[in-house]
Every structure is written in structure tokens, then in C-alpha cells.
Design a protein around this motif. Structure first.
Motif, PDB file in Angstrom:
ATOM      1  N   ALA A 136     -34.999  -2.467  45.835  1.00 35.82           N
ATOM      2  CA  ALA A 136     -34.385  -1.589  46.827  1.00 35.82           C
ATOM      3  C   ALA A 136     -32.910  -1.377  46.512  1.00 35.82           C
ATOM      4  CB  ALA A 136     -34.520  -2.193  48.224  1.00 35.82           C
ATOM      5  N   THR A 137     -32.474  -0.143  46.704  1.00 34.95           N
ATOM      6  CA  THR A 137     -31.054   0.176  46.729  1.00 34.95           C
ATOM      7  C   THR A 137     -30.778   0.710  48.126  1.00 34.95           C
ATOM      8  OG1 THR A 137     -31.442   2.400  45.836  1.00 34.95           O
ATOM      9  CG2 THR A 137     -30.882   0.663  44.253  1.00 34.95           C
ATOM     10  N   VAL A 138     -29.674   0.250  48.703  1.00 36.16           N
ATOM     11  CA  VAL A 138     -29.408   0.550  50.108  1.00 36.16           C
ATOM     12  C   VAL A 138     -27.963   1.002  50.282  1.00 36.16           C
ATOM     13  CG1 VAL A 138     -29.500  -0.344  52.477  1.00 36.16           C
ATOM     14  CG2 VAL A 138     -30.976  -1.355  50.705  1.00 36.16           C
TER      15      VAL A 138
ATOM     16  N   VAL B 236     -18.882   1.183  54.983  1.00 38.74           N
ATOM     17  CA  VAL B 236     -20.101   1.453  54.220  1.00 38.74           C
ATOM     18  C   VAL B 236     -20.387   0.259  53.321  1.00 38.74           C
ATOM     19  CG1 VAL B 236     -21.239   3.016  52.599  1.00 38.74           C
ATOM     20  CG2 VAL B 236     -19.617   3.928  54.264  1.00 38.74           C
ATOM     21  N   LEU B 237     -21.657  -0.083  53.224  1.00 43.43           N
ATOM     22  CA  LEU B 237     -22.138  -1.162  52.382  1.00 43.43           C
ATOM     23  C   LEU B 237     -23.124  -0.591  51.372  1.00 43.43           C
ATOM     24  CD1 LEU B 237     -22.708  -4.219  51.727  1.00 43.43           C
ATOM     25  CD2 LEU B 237     -24.421  -4.132  53.555  1.00 43.43           C
ATOM     26  N   ALA B 238     -22.925  -0.918  50.096  1.00 41.74           N
ATOM     27  CA  ALA B 238     -23.908  -0.593  49.057  1.00 41.74           C
ATOM     28  C   ALA B 238     -24.493  -1.917  48.601  1.00 41.74           C
ATOM     29  CB  ALA B 238     -23.240   0.119  47.884  1.00 41.74           C
ATOM     30  N   GLU B 239     -25.805  -1.978  48.506  1.00 39.00           N
ATOM     31  CA  GLU B 239     -26.442  -3.211  48.049  1.00 39.00           C
ATOM     32  C   GLU B 239     -27.712  -2.888  47.297  1.00 39.00           C
ATOM     33  OE1 GLU B 239     -27.457  -5.745  51.425  1.00 39.00           O
ATOM     34  OE2 GLU B 239     -27.683  -3.973  52.657  1.00 39.00           O
ATOM     35  N   PHE B 240     -28.199  -3.876  46.564  1.00 35.40           N
ATOM     36  CA  PHE B 240     -29.434  -3.718  45.805  1.00 35.40           C
ATOM     37  C   PHE B 240     -30.067  -5.090  45.598  1.00 35.40           C
ATOM     38  CE2 PHE B 240     -26.272  -4.719  42.641  1.00 35.40           C
ATOM     39  CZ  PHE B 240     -26.939  -5.559  41.755  1.00 35.40           C
ATOM     40  N   GLY B 241     -31.352  -5.076  45.312  1.00 38.94           N
ATOM     41  CA  GLY B 241     -32.065  -6.314  44.997  1.00 38.94           C
ATOM     42  C   GLY B 241     -33.557  -6.150  45.202  1.00 38.94           C
ATOM     43  N   THR B 242     -34.270  -7.169  44.789  1.00 39.13           N
ATOM     44  CA  THR B 242     -35.713  -7.191  44.973  1.00 39.13           C
ATOM     45  C   THR B 242     -36.013  -7.866  46.299  1.00 39.13           C
ATOM     46  OG1 THR B 242     -36.056  -7.246  42.593  1.00 39.13           O
ATOM     47  CG2 THR B 242     -37.906  -7.944  43.974  1.00 39.13           C
ATOM     48  N   VAL B 243     -36.817  -7.207  47.119  1.00 38.54           N
ATOM     49  CA  VAL B 243     -37.116  -7.673  48.470  1.00 38.54           C
ATOM     50  C   VAL B 243     -38.624  -7.667  48.701  1.00 38.54           C
ATOM     51  CG1 VAL B 243     -34.910  -6.835  49.382  1.00 38.54           C
ATOM     52  CG2 VAL B 243     -36.905  -5.337  49.419  1.00 38.54           C
ATOM     53  N   ASP B 244     -39.048  -8.326  49.769  1.00 37.83           N
ATOM     54  CA  ASP B 244     -40.460  -8.262  50.155  1.00 37.83           C
ATOM     55  C   ASP B 244     -40.581  -8.032  51.659  1.00 37.83           C
ATOM     56  OD1 ASP B 244     -39.749 -10.757  51.100  1.00 37.83           O
ATOM     57  OD2 ASP B 244     -41.237 -11.853  49.953  1.00 37.83           O
TER      58      ASP B 244
ATOM     59  N   GLU C 129     -36.152  -7.091  38.365  1.00 32.98           N
ATOM     60  CA  GLU C 129     -35.933  -8.505  38.707  1.00 32.98           C
ATOM     61  C   GLU C 129     -34.702  -9.037  37.972  1.00 32.98           C
ATOM     62  OE1 GLU C 129     -37.587 -10.623  40.794  1.00 32.98           O
ATOM     63  OE2 GLU C 129     -39.241  -9.316  41.372  1.00 32.98           O
ATOM     64  N   GLU C 130     -34.519  -8.605  36.718  1.00 33.79           N
ATOM     65  CA  GLU C 130     -33.381  -9.064  35.920  1.00 33.79           C
ATOM     66  C   GLU C 130     -32.050  -8.520  36.427  1.00 33.79           C
ATOM     67  OE1 GLU C 130     -34.443  -8.013  31.906  1.00 33.79           O
ATOM     68  OE2 GLU C 130     -35.776  -9.740  31.708  1.00 33.79           O
ATOM     69  N   LEU C 131     -32.079  -7.468  37.203  1.00 31.30           N
ATOM     70  CA  LEU C 131     -30.843  -6.915  37.758  1.00 31.30           C
ATOM     71  C   LEU C 131     -30.230  -7.832  38.813  1.00 31.30           C
ATOM     72  CD1 LEU C 131     -31.922  -3.190  38.180  1.00 31.30           C
ATOM     73  CD2 LEU C 131     -30.351  -4.119  36.450  1.00 31.30           C
ATOM     74  N   GLY C 132     -31.043  -8.699  39.380  1.00 28.36           N
ATOM     75  CA  GLY C 132     -30.560  -9.589  40.425  1.00 28.36           C
ATOM     76  C   GLY C 132     -30.300  -8.827  41.712  1.00 28.36           C
ATOM     77  N   ALA C 133     -29.243  -9.218  42.401  1.00 28.28           N
ATOM     78  CA  ALA C 133     -28.879  -8.593  43.669  1.00 28.28           C
ATOM     79  C   ALA C 133     -27.363  -8.502  43.728  1.00 28.28           C
ATOM     80  CB  ALA C 133     -29.410  -9.402  44.841  1.00 28.28           C
ATOM     81  N   GLY C 134     -26.881  -7.572  44.518  1.00 28.60           N
ATOM     82  CA  GLY C 134     -25.444  -7.438  44.687  1.00 28.60           C
ATOM     83  C   GLY C 134     -25.106  -6.533  45.841  1.00 28.60           C
ATOM     84  N   HIS C 135     -23.839  -6.574  46.224  1.00 29.01           N
ATOM     85  CA  HIS C 135     -23.387  -5.722  47.322  1.00 29.01           C
ATOM     86  C   HIS C 135     -21.891  -5.451  47.190  1.00 29.01           C
ATOM     87  CE1 HIS C 135     -22.264  -9.676  48.911  1.00 29.01           C
ATOM     88  NE2 HIS C 135     -21.355  -9.014  49.622  1.00 29.01           N
ATOM     89  N   LEU C 136     -21.447  -4.428  47.898  1.00 25.01           N
ATOM     90  CA  LEU C 136     -20.046  -4.031  47.917  1.00 25.01           C
ATOM     91  C   LEU C 136     -19.763  -3.341  49.242  1.00 25.01           C
ATOM     92  CD1 LEU C 136     -17.361  -3.574  46.234  1.00 25.01           C
ATOM     93  CD2 LEU C 136     -18.314  -1.320  45.682  1.00 25.01           C
ATOM     94  N   TRP C 137     -18.681  -3.764  49.915  1.00 22.75           N
ATOM     95  CA  TRP C 137     -18.234  -3.120  51.147  1.00 22.75           C
ATOM     96  C   TRP C 137     -17.116  -2.136  50.845  1.00 22.75           C
ATOM     97  CZ3 TRP C 137     -20.244  -3.004  55.876  1.00 22.75           C
ATOM     98  CH2 TRP C 137     -21.145  -4.016  56.254  1.00 22.75           C
TER      99      TRP C 137
END
Length: 168
Positions: A89-91, A73-81, A121-129
């Protein structure tokens, strides 16, 4: 987008499934928990996470052995277009790899979208497996990621919930 449907084989969350049935099972589980994309609420975000955690624990028959990282499982977040506008988006994605040398990789993603803002936007992006962690530890750590922590406490409802199974 989530479509209406029920698990064709009926109840029995712990019953093993095949990769091509995972989307239907997740949609069914979310529906049973009262999550409807047309009526998303801020509280539904927690429900989505809770249901996905239960879903991630369900066995899938046609995947590579766990020690080969065939199911994660992957959790991720960030601003996308991705959809022609900037969105936050949170995924949550369950990645499933078929056994064999020419194995296909499948990803079932559950994506929540909000309008982009200065705050997101200030949250940036990140992920975790999840690899190397128990699912309980993984989901606890994922909830602590900046974007997921924001999503879980945000008082505004997501704009959209999209579930998609893709071969990557």
C-alpha cells in the motif's frame, strides 16, 4: 472505495471547505482528473498524487491554526494485511485537527493497493510528514520514498483505490 459524486457547491477549487466536506471534494477532484477506481491504470498513480497535492493546498475552515499543526499531510508505504490478504500500500493522508481542548482529529486517506511481491516486501515501510516543509518540498520528498518511487514507476496498475475519512 471512491464513490461517484460531485462537489455539492459546484466548481471553485480554492473555496474554503469544512472538514466533513473534504472527502467529497477529493473524490470530485479525482473524478474530474479521470481517475476511476474500476479502471485504475499505472498512469493514474501520478494523477492521484498530483490531485492530492492540489487538494492538500485547499483551505479548510474548521481546523486548528497551521502553527499548531492542525493541517498536515502524511505519505507512507508498506506491506499490510488490513483486508485479509498481504498487499503493498501507498497512502497519502491529510490530517485535520479541530480547534479547542477536546479537538477531534480527522484523517482523509487515499490508499493505493497492489498485490504483495518479493519486490514490494523488500521495499520495507516508511513515512514522511509535511510539517515544517512547503507542500512542494513535501511532495518532492515523498516521491523519493522507496515505496512511492516504486509506485510512481511501476508499470502495473494498482488493484484498488480506497478513500476514507475517519475520526481517529
Amino acid at each position: 472505495m471512491i464513490k461517484a459524486g460531485t462537489d455539492a457547491a459546484g466548481a471553485g477549487e480554492n473555496r474554503p471547505m469544512m472538514i466533513r466536506a473534504v472527502e467529497e471534494r477529493l473524490v470530485s477532484m479525482l473524478g474530474e482528473a479521470g481517475v476511476s477506481p474500476g479502471a485504475m491504470t499505472a498512469a493514474a498513480v501520478r494523477t492521484v498524487v498530483d490531485v492530492f497535492q492540489r487538494f492538500a493546498a485547499l483551505p479548510v475552515d474548521d481546523v486548528e491554526r497551521p502553527e499548531e499543526e492542525g493541517d498536515g499531510v502524511l505519505a507512507e508505504f508498506g506491506t499490510v494485511d488490513f483486508r485479509g490478504r498481504r498487499e503493498f500500500a501507498t497512502v497519502l493522508t491529510r490530517q485535520l485537527i479541530e480547534p479547542g481542548d477536546d479537538a477531534s482529529i480527522w484523517q482523509l486517506s487515499c490508499t493505493l493497493y497492489w498485490p504483495s511481491s518479493v519486490e514490494t516486501e523488500e521495499l520495507g515501510a516508511g513515512h514522511l510528514w509535511s510539517f515544517g516543509r512547503t507542500l512542494d518540498d513535501f511532495f518532492a520528498q515523498a516521491a523519493g520514498l522507496a515505496g512511492w518511487a516504486w509506485a510512481l514507476k511501476n508499470p502495473s496498475a494498482p488493484r484498488d483505490l480506497v478513500i476514507a475519512l475517519e475520526e481517529v
